[in-house]
Design a protein around this motif. Structure first.
Motif, mmCIF file in Angstrom:
data_model
loop_
_atom_site.group_PDB
_atom_site.id
_atom_site.type_symbol
_atom_site.label_atom_id
_atom_site.label_comp_id
_atom_site.label_asym_id
_atom_site.label_seq_id
_atom_site.Cartn_x
_atom_site.Cartn_y
_atom_site.Cartn_z
ATOM 1 N N VAL A 30 0.777 -0.961 0.108
ATOM 2 C CA VAL A 30 0.481 0.198 0.033
ATOM 3 C C VAL A 30 1.175 0.565 0.031
ATOM 4 O O VAL A 30 1.975 1.166 1.022
ATOM 5 C CB VAL A 30 -0.577 0.183 1.011
ATOM 6 N N HIS A 31 1.107 2.333 -0.781
ATOM 7 C CA HIS A 31 1.896 3.087 -1.147
ATOM 8 C C HIS A 31 0.998 4.620 -0.747
ATOM 9 O O HIS A 31 -0.968 4.823 -1.477
ATOM 10 C CB HIS A 31 1.828 3.540 -2.603
ATOM 11 N N SER A 32 1.179 5.249 -0.216
ATOM 12 C CA SER A 32 1.089 6.655 -0.074
ATOM 13 C C SER A 32 1.864 7.808 -0.234
ATOM 14 O O SER A 32 2.982 7.540 -0.107
ATOM 15 C CB SER A 32 0.153 7.255 1.430
ATOM 16 N N VAL A 33 1.428 8.875 -1.359
ATOM 17 C CA VAL A 33 1.744 9.780 -1.540
ATOM 18 C C VAL A 33 3.160 9.565 -1.961
ATOM 19 O O VAL A 33 3.636 10.040 -1.589
ATOM 20 C CB VAL A 33 1.534 11.505 -0.666
ATOM 21 N N GLN A 34 2.839 8.324 -2.985
ATOM 22 C CA GLN A 34 4.334 8.630 -3.566
ATOM 23 C C GLN A 34 4.656 9.338 -5.094
ATOM 24 O O GLN A 34 3.974 9.516 -5.303
ATOM 25 C CB GLN A 34 4.494 6.931 -4.658
ATOM 26 N N PRO A 35 6.126 9.723 -5.029
ATOM 27 C CA PRO A 35 6.249 10.206 -5.912
ATOM 28 C C PRO A 35 7.351 9.709 -7.046
ATOM 29 O O PRO A 35 8.218 9.782 -7.865
ATOM 30 C CB PRO A 35 7.447 11.551 -5.756
ATOM 31 N N VAL A 36 5.842 9.422 -7.863
ATOM 32 C CA VAL A 36 6.189 8.076 -8.956
ATOM 33 C C VAL A 36 6.579 8.797 -9.704
ATOM 34 O O VAL A 36 8.030 8.081 -9.915
ATOM 35 C CB VAL A 36 5.481 8.017 -9.477
ATOM 36 N N GLY A 37 7.645 10.026 -10.351
ATOM 37 C CA GLY A 37 8.105 10.403 -11.434
ATOM 38 C C GLY A 37 8.730 11.491 -10.702
ATOM 39 O O GLY A 37 8.879 12.482 -11.771
ATOM 40 N N VAL A 73 0.548 -6.875 -6.375
ATOM 41 C CA VAL A 73 -0.521 -6.668 -5.461
ATOM 42 C C VAL A 73 -0.490 -5.076 -5.089
ATOM 43 O O VAL A 73 0.272 -5.117 -3.953
ATOM 44 C CB VAL A 73 -0.971 -8.199 -4.779
ATOM 45 N N THR A 74 -0.853 -4.232 -5.493
ATOM 46 C CA THR A 74 -0.552 -2.743 -4.897
ATOM 47 C C THR A 74 -1.660 -1.884 -5.190
ATOM 48 O O THR A 74 -2.974 -2.151 -6.278
ATOM 49 C CB THR A 74 0.621 -2.605 -6.204
ATOM 50 N N TYR A 75 -2.392 -0.926 -3.756
ATOM 51 C CA TYR A 75 -3.514 -0.208 -3.729
ATOM 52 C C TYR A 75 -1.955 1.082 -3.330
ATOM 53 O O TYR A 75 -0.747 1.040 -2.508
ATOM 54 C CB TYR A 75 -3.804 -0.736 -2.449
ATOM 55 N N ALA A 76 -2.768 2.176 -3.245
ATOM 56 C CA ALA A 76 -2.031 3.343 -3.423
ATOM 57 C C ALA A 76 -3.163 4.354 -3.635
ATOM 58 O O ALA A 76 -4.206 4.710 -4.137
ATOM 59 C CB ALA A 76 -1.104 3.790 -4.801
ATOM 60 N N HIS A 77 -3.200 6.063 -3.041
ATOM 61 C CA HIS A 77 -3.070 6.692 -3.346
ATOM 62 C C HIS A 77 -2.838 7.650 -3.442
ATOM 63 O O HIS A 77 -1.804 8.452 -2.773
ATOM 64 C CB HIS A 77 -4.198 6.696 -2.046
ATOM 65 N N PHE A 78 -2.854 8.978 -3.922
ATOM 66 C CA PHE A 78 -1.987 10.200 -3.952
ATOM 67 C C PHE A 78 -2.603 11.245 -4.519
ATOM 68 O O PHE A 78 -4.056 11.264 -4.138
ATOM 69 C CB PHE A 78 -1.789 10.098 -5.425
ATOM 70 N N GLY A 79 -2.604 11.972 -4.328
ATOM 71 C CA GLY A 79 -3.175 13.848 -3.602
ATOM 72 C C GLY A 79 -3.494 14.802 -4.831
ATOM 73 O O GLY A 79 -2.245 14.789 -5.587
ATOM 74 N N SER A 80 -4.639 14.916 -5.406
ATOM 75 C CA SER A 80 -5.326 15.705 -6.309
ATOM 76 C C SER A 80 -6.094 16.988 -5.606
ATOM 77 O O SER A 80 -6.434 17.608 -6.567
ATOM 78 C CB SER A 80 -5.678 14.970 -6.969
ATOM 79 N N ASP A 81 -5.101 17.484 -4.788
ATOM 80 C CA ASP A 81 -6.004 19.040 -4.023
ATOM 81 C C ASP A 81 -5.360 20.061 -4.341
ATOM 82 O O ASP A 81 -4.213 20.416 -4.700
ATOM 83 C CB ASP A 81 -5.651 18.661 -2.706
ATOM 84 N N PRO A 82 -6.492 20.522 -5.367
ATOM 85 C CA PRO A 82 -6.170 22.498 -6.076
ATOM 86 C C PRO A 82 -5.605 22.816 -4.626
ATOM 87 O O PRO A 82 -5.128 24.060 -5.271
ATOM 88 C CB PRO A 82 -7.545 22.313 -6.570
ATOM 89 N N LYS A 83 -6.297 22.901 -3.239
ATOM 90 C CA LYS A 83 -5.584 23.394 -2.058
ATOM 91 C C LYS A 83 -4.258 23.535 -2.016
ATOM 92 O O LYS A 83 -3.955 24.424 -0.813
ATOM 93 C CB LYS A 83 -7.560 23.430 -1.058
ATOM 94 N N HIS A 84 -4.047 21.870 -1.787
ATOM 95 C CA HIS A 84 -2.607 21.682 -1.500
ATOM 96 C C HIS A 84 -1.857 22.489 -2.692
ATOM 97 O O HIS A 84 -1.041 21.331 -3.416
ATOM 98 C CB HIS A 84 -2.054 20.329 -0.513
ATOM 99 N N VAL A 85 -1.075 23.771 -2.856
ATOM 100 C CA VAL A 85 -0.698 23.843 -4.359
ATOM 101 C C VAL A 85 0.521 23.001 -4.057
ATOM 102 O O VAL A 85 1.753 23.165 -3.013
ATOM 103 C CB VAL A 85 -0.267 24.837 -4.231
ATOM 104 N N SER A 86 0.916 22.818 -5.567
ATOM 105 C CA SER A 86 2.895 22.123 -5.380
ATOM 106 C C SER A 86 3.208 22.422 -6.698
ATOM 107 O O SER A 86 2.623 23.515 -7.283
ATOM 108 C CB SER A 86 2.426 20.309 -5.697
ATOM 109 N N PHE A 87 4.219 21.859 -6.820
ATOM 110 C CA PHE A 87 4.920 22.630 -7.895
ATOM 111 C C PHE A 87 5.435 21.672 -8.977
ATOM 112 O O PHE A 87 5.684 21.079 -9.333
ATOM 113 C CB PHE A 87 6.576 22.733 -7.765
#
Length: 568
Positions: free
Chosen positions: A279-286, A429-443
């Motif tokens: 289970v992955h949380s907020v992985q910087p895949v790229g 067997v992989t589960y993952a979630h990532f952040g897609s929130d416009p309120k949490h501005v990223s570069f």
């Protein structure tokens, strides 16, 4: 009573004798015999590090993230006074090792382990403020599973009610039921989310899930960290073979945060048979473009009123001098630069004057960020990533027969090799979630911009121009013929409905996080909002989602009916 363990790892309960007139009784809940260890892998800077004796006194702290506000302010003051020479000597990859003496605290109500047992499992290797809560939550929810466990009043914990109904209480006076799929978890296309059946929940209780942690030297390559994770997996599996009580299933479940996902994916390529699921949380895949920005401007903060951000920036590195002396010599952080899989053109060059924005030169990279961006120095070109005068203030590379820029080149080559080996592959067997929130501005992109007017033709000189001067906080001044222009790195810019590149979790931008969808074999993925990168596991929706995913993974374990019921 808290579950304890003897020297062989077998469960015991310690009590005292009392007179017959003392009618109180102690409840000791024996765990299931069949064991599936859980291994938690933290993100970058989430592992405590200490000196190994090569440059500093052995055992002296090298990187110990503070726990609590007071400790955070004190660490910020200390780091603000630390010169780059001292910082480099303290944080060179081959001069540090994992420190297992960090803070460990077991919350009241967690009866399945003691502080001593948690420390033996590696909890002291990771930052307590960031990960102590999720480690305890996993330990409690997976192994107790019920409120009032062991009594007639036992009922499933709230997390398991959510897993079985995919509904949660709204918290309002009318006690509305909220659909967690639509409101909280947001599975991406192709991710099926069936509820946890009662049979599956009962089967979850057939196993014991001791929660371990695996810190690693995040300054060194994640290739090395993946080997350490494999060692920890093997250590956990072997531990439960020692005594007379446990019956190992022979596989572990891996849970990761941020860069720990890269570590686990590489470990899965090399030793996937020992892993039941991940289970992955907020992985910087790229990767993340902000790493480039920090090389030129130091760590970003959100304005003058962002006091916590300013303290964090002082600790991580206030300006280019603080950052470069560590990151340029460390493959691990370089492995967080955007990979060739990240959408191209993330480095931009603009004129912003008179209310108009114009592109002044082609965005980079076109195809190869290592050659087109990461190998360029400030001395080569004004937008180059590395200031070679800041790489080795302690003059350590000379003793190894290298120039500073050669040492950086070798670290960059190690990062590129790691990216090439990792590819876009994950455990089957992989589960993952990532952040897609416009309120949490990223570069999602990094932009150099100038407000100086340039006459036609001058922009043609930009790709190869050298700076006449540059600062350590993200500004370059250059002379173009008879004109002068100053470019500055643009601060955070919000995502828009038409352009969501800067949405994310405040650190990992959406284009990087969602690359997990492109990994093979195909994982089950959730696009979530409402949390900051570093503290993603504090979010209750994240916790419930992760527990659901782990419960589904547990269903893949060998049924206990097919395993021995006792050791021969």
């Amino acid at each position: 009573m808290p579950l304890q363990f003897d020297e062989n790892g077998d469960p015991i309960f310690n009590s005292v004798t009392s007179p017959d007139c003392f009618k109180a009784r102690a409840l000791g809940v024996m765990p299931p015999k069949h064991v599936i260890p859980v291994i938690f892998v933290p993100g970058i800077m989430g592992s405590n590090l200490r000196a190994n004796g090569k440059l500093s006194r052995e055992g002296s702290p090298a990187w110990t993230p503070p726990n609590g506000i007071v400790a955070g302010v004190a660490e910020g003051v200390r780091r603000a006074r630390q010169a780059p020479i001292s910082r480099e000597k303290q944080m060179i990859p081959d001069a540090v090792k994992v420190d297992d003496t960090g803070s460990v605290s077991i919350p009241r109500g967690v009866f399945t382990l003691t502080e001593a047992e948690a420390r033996r499992r590696g909890w002291g290797e990771v930052h307590s403020d960031s990960y102590g809560g999720i480690l305890a939550e996993l330990e409690l929810a997976l192994n107790d599973q019920y409120v009032e466990a062991g009594t007639q009043a036992a009922t499933p914990m709230a997390a398991w009610k959510v897993a079985m109904t995919l509904r949660r209480d709204s918290g309002h006076r009318y006690n509305e039921q909220i659909d967690v799929i639509k409101n909280d978890w947001h599975p991406v296309a192709g991710t099926d989310v069936p509820p946890l059946t009662e049979e599956e929940f009962r089967r979850l209780g057939d196993y014991y899930y001791p929660v371990w942690a695996c810190g690693y030297n995040w300054l060194d390559s994640n290739e090395v960290a993946s080997d350490r994770l494999i060692q920890r997996i093997n250590e956990a599996l072997e531990w439960y073979k020692k005594g007379k009580y446990w019956i190992p299933v022979g596989k572990v479940i891996v849970v990761t945060h941020s860069m720990g996902g890269l570590v686990a994916r590489r470990a899965a390529q090399k030793a996937g048979d020992s892993i039941l699921g991940v289970v992955h949380s907020v992985q910087p895949v790229g990767g993340a473009p902000v790493v480039y920005r920090r090389f030129r401007a130091g760590t970003e903060a959100n304005g003058v009123f962002d006091i916590p951000g300013a303290v964090a920036a002082k600790i991580i590195g206030w300006d280019a001098a603080d950052v470069t002396c560590v990151l340029a010599n460390s493959p691990g952080p370089l492995e967080l630069l955007p990979t060739k899989h990240y959408p191209p053109g993330w480095l931009r060059f603009e004129s912003r004057s008179g209310g108009e924005t114009k592109q002044l030169m082609p965005a980079l990279p076109v195809s190869d960020p290592y050659e087109e961006i990461y190998s360029k120095t400030v001395q080569d070109v004004w937008w180059g990533m590395i200031d070679e005068t800041l790489v080795d203030p302690a003059k350590l590379t000379g003793s190894r027969g290298k120039t500073p820029i050669r040492a950086y080149g070798e670290a960059l080559a190690a990062a590129r090799d790691f990216h090439d080996a990792l590819k876009l592959e994950c455990h089957p067997v992989t589960y993952a979630h990532f952040g897609s929130d416009p309120k949490h501005v990223s570069f999602g992109r990094v932009t150099w911009a100038t407000s100086d007017a340039l006459t036609p033709g001058r922009a043609d000189m930009l790709p190869v121009a050298r700076a006449t001067s540059h600062t350590k906080l993200g500004a370059s001044t250059l002379t173009l013929g008879d004109e002068t222009a100053t470019f500055r790195l643009v601060k955070r810019e919000p995502a828009s409905e038409d352009d969501k590149a800067n949405a994310g979790d405040g650190t990992v931008p959406l284009p990087s996080g969602q690359l997990i969808n492109c990994c093979t074999p195909s994982p089950k993925v959730f696009s979530m909002t409402g949390f900051d990168h570093q503290m993603s596991y504090e979010n209750l929706h994240v916790q419930k989602n992760v527990l659901y995913c782990m419960a589904k993974i547990a269903q893949l374990a060998t049924p206990v009916s097919q395993l021995p019921s006792c050791k021969e």
